[in-house]
Scaffold this active site. Sequence first.
Site, PDB file in Angstrom:
ATOM      1  CE1 TYR A  11      -8.980  -1.982 100.620  1.00 23.42           C
ATOM      2  CE2 TYR A  11      -9.973  -0.952 102.550  1.00 23.42           C
ATOM      3  CZ  TYR A  11      -9.959  -1.189 101.187  1.00 23.42           C
ATOM      4  OH  TYR A  11     -10.933  -0.626 100.389  1.00 23.42           O
ATOM      5  CB  SER A  63     -11.562   2.785 102.038  1.00 20.36           C
ATOM      6  OG  SER A  63     -12.403   1.991 102.854  1.00 20.36           O
TER       7      SER A  63
HETATM    8  P1  NAD Z   1     -12.870  -4.365  92.104  1.00 16.11           P
HETATM    9  O1  NAD Z   1     -12.160  -5.610  92.482  1.00 16.11           O
HETATM   10  O2  NAD Z   1     -14.219  -4.446  91.483  1.00 16.11           O
HETATM   11  O3  NAD Z   1     -11.924  -3.455  91.186  1.00 16.11           O
HETATM   12  C1  NAD Z   1     -10.539  -3.337  91.432  1.00 16.11           C
HETATM   13  C2  NAD Z   1      -9.856  -2.895  90.168  1.00 16.11           C
HETATM   14  O4  NAD Z   1      -8.431  -2.825  90.412  1.00 16.11           O
HETATM   15  C3  NAD Z   1     -10.041  -3.898  89.010  1.00 16.11           C
HETATM   16  O5  NAD Z   1     -10.132  -3.176  87.798  1.00 16.11           O
HETATM   17  C4  NAD Z   1      -8.736  -4.702  89.066  1.00 16.11           C
HETATM   18  O6  NAD Z   1      -8.399  -5.306  87.839  1.00 16.11           O
HETATM   19  C5  NAD Z   1      -7.772  -3.601  89.440  1.00 16.11           C
HETATM   20  N1  NAD Z   1      -6.498  -4.102  89.957  1.00 16.11           N
HETATM   21  C6  NAD Z   1      -6.276  -4.992  90.966  1.00 16.11           C
HETATM   22  N2  NAD Z   1      -4.963  -5.215  91.100  1.00 16.11           N
HETATM   23  C7  NAD Z   1      -4.329  -4.477  90.149  1.00 16.11           C
HETATM   24  C8  NAD Z   1      -2.976  -4.283  89.778  1.00 16.11           C
HETATM   25  N3  NAD Z   1      -1.976  -4.920  90.398  1.00 16.11           N
HETATM   26  N4  NAD Z   1      -2.709  -3.455  88.753  1.00 16.11           N
HETATM   27  C9  NAD Z   1      -3.701  -2.818  88.086  1.00 16.11           C
HETATM   28  N5  NAD Z   1      -4.993  -2.952  88.400  1.00 16.11           N
HETATM   29  C10 NAD Z   1      -5.309  -3.758  89.430  1.00 16.11           C
HETATM   30  O7  NAD Z   1     -12.955  -3.548  93.468  1.00 16.11           O
HETATM   31  P2  NAD Z   1     -13.701  -2.174  93.833  1.00 16.11           P
HETATM   32  O8  NAD Z   1     -14.574  -2.506  94.959  1.00 16.11           O
HETATM   33  O9  NAD Z   1     -14.259  -1.487  92.647  1.00 16.11           O
HETATM   34  O10 NAD Z   1     -12.460  -1.322  94.389  1.00 16.11           O
HETATM   35  C11 NAD Z   1     -11.919  -0.187  93.747  1.00 16.11           C
HETATM   36  C12 NAD Z   1     -11.282   0.721  94.783  1.00 16.11           C
HETATM   37  O11 NAD Z   1     -12.301   1.163  95.689  1.00 16.11           O
HETATM   38  C13 NAD Z   1     -10.221   0.042  95.635  1.00 16.11           C
HETATM   39  O12 NAD Z   1      -9.146   0.943  95.874  1.00 16.11           O
HETATM   40  C14 NAD Z   1     -10.957  -0.287  96.913  1.00 16.11           C
HETATM   41  O13 NAD Z   1     -10.091  -0.363  98.015  1.00 16.11           O
HETATM   42  C15 NAD Z   1     -11.876   0.912  97.016  1.00 16.11           C
HETATM   43  N6  NAD Z   1     -13.041   0.727  97.882  1.00 16.11           N
HETATM   44  C16 NAD Z   1     -13.969  -0.271  97.617  1.00 16.11           C
HETATM   45  C17 NAD Z   1     -15.071  -0.393  98.466  1.00 16.11           C
HETATM   46  C18 NAD Z   1     -16.151  -1.445  98.237  1.00 16.11           C
HETATM   47  O14 NAD Z   1     -16.984  -1.662  99.122  1.00 16.11           O
HETATM   48  N7  NAD Z   1     -16.222  -2.100  97.088  1.00 16.11           N
HETATM   49  C19 NAD Z   1     -15.210   0.459  99.557  1.00 16.11           C
HETATM   50  C20 NAD Z   1     -14.249   1.438  99.781  1.00 16.11           C
HETATM   51  C21 NAD Z   1     -13.171   1.572  98.939  1.00 16.11           C
END
Ligand code: NAD
Length: 260
Positions: free
Chosen positions: A155, A142
């Site tokens: 985080y 991130s």
């Molecule tokens: P999201 O909530 O849409 O997806 C998260 C995924 O992780 C889902 O498939 C969920 O089921 C899974 N998950 C959660 N807990 C779990 C567990 N204990 N075991 C297995 N799977 C699990 O969120 P996202 O925004 O797509 O985030 C995905 C990644 O991207 C994360 O690591 C997040 O930190 C990172 N990220 C997101 C953003 C943003 O703005 N959305 C920005 C930077 C980084």
Amino acid sequence: MTTSLNAVITGSTSGIGLGIANAFAAEGWNVMLNGFGDADEIEKTRTGLAEKYNVDVRYNGADMTKPDQIDDLIKEAEVAFGQIDVLVNNAGIQFVSPIEEFPAEKWDAIIAINLSSAFHTTKAVFAGMKKRGFGRIINVASAHGLVASPFKSAYVAAKHGIVGLTKTVALEGAEFGVTCNAICPGYVKTPLVEKQIPDTAKARNMTEEEVVQKVILEAQPTKQFVTTEQVGALAVFLCSDNAAQITGAAHQIDGGWVAH
Ligand code: NAD
């Protein structure tokens, strides 16, 4: 590089992980999905990808807080596909609170899912990748892997940690054709972020567009969300032969966030 790769993507039932799964399947690569959610929805996603792109798409619901389930996920993918060429550590959760009130169990869960799970998956795939002389490991970190914001102690710590893990794994894989990179997105409009918009608009007496511009995208100079397609395309590139010399790096895809 083999024309068809076999990939495991943690947390790929939603958002960025699902975007990466789409991008990989579109390349003709087989994908092991993972993550939580409604069983029927996940099955629809799995069969939808498999049929659209004529690839082998599997699903394993391993909980990323459980090392034994993580090992089973990797073993199942190895049996299904024969080998794992690409590992994407993407599963992640967020929790926002001042540190003096931050629940210890939330700290533990975030470190387990956002950081330690990547250690367990990497440990399980690494020997095979080294032996075969090819591997691509991508850690979805991130912008918060490079800079901090208040109230996101766990985080930010986990994301900085995974950038460090990325560098170490890159060094250990360097002479074996195994690269390891981090992708550092800014705000991506995943269901997680989308759900917050109407509530924030109500709470702050703003329009939804004002919330997006003045609250969510305040940190992001382009004032535009990163898309899951853009992250997917970067992940595909990092798996290519042209990316063979790109390793140990943290790739910002953040509309300029970390630049200012
Ligand atoms: P999201 O909530 O849409 O997806 C998260 C995924 O992780 C889902 O498939 C969920 O089921 C899974 N998950 C959660 N807990 C779990 C567990 N204990 N075991 C297995 N799977 C699990 O969120 P996202 O925004 O797509 O985030 C995905 C990644 O991207 C994360 O690591 C997040 O930190 C990172 N990220 C997101 C953003 C943003 O703005 N959305 C920005 C930077 C980084």
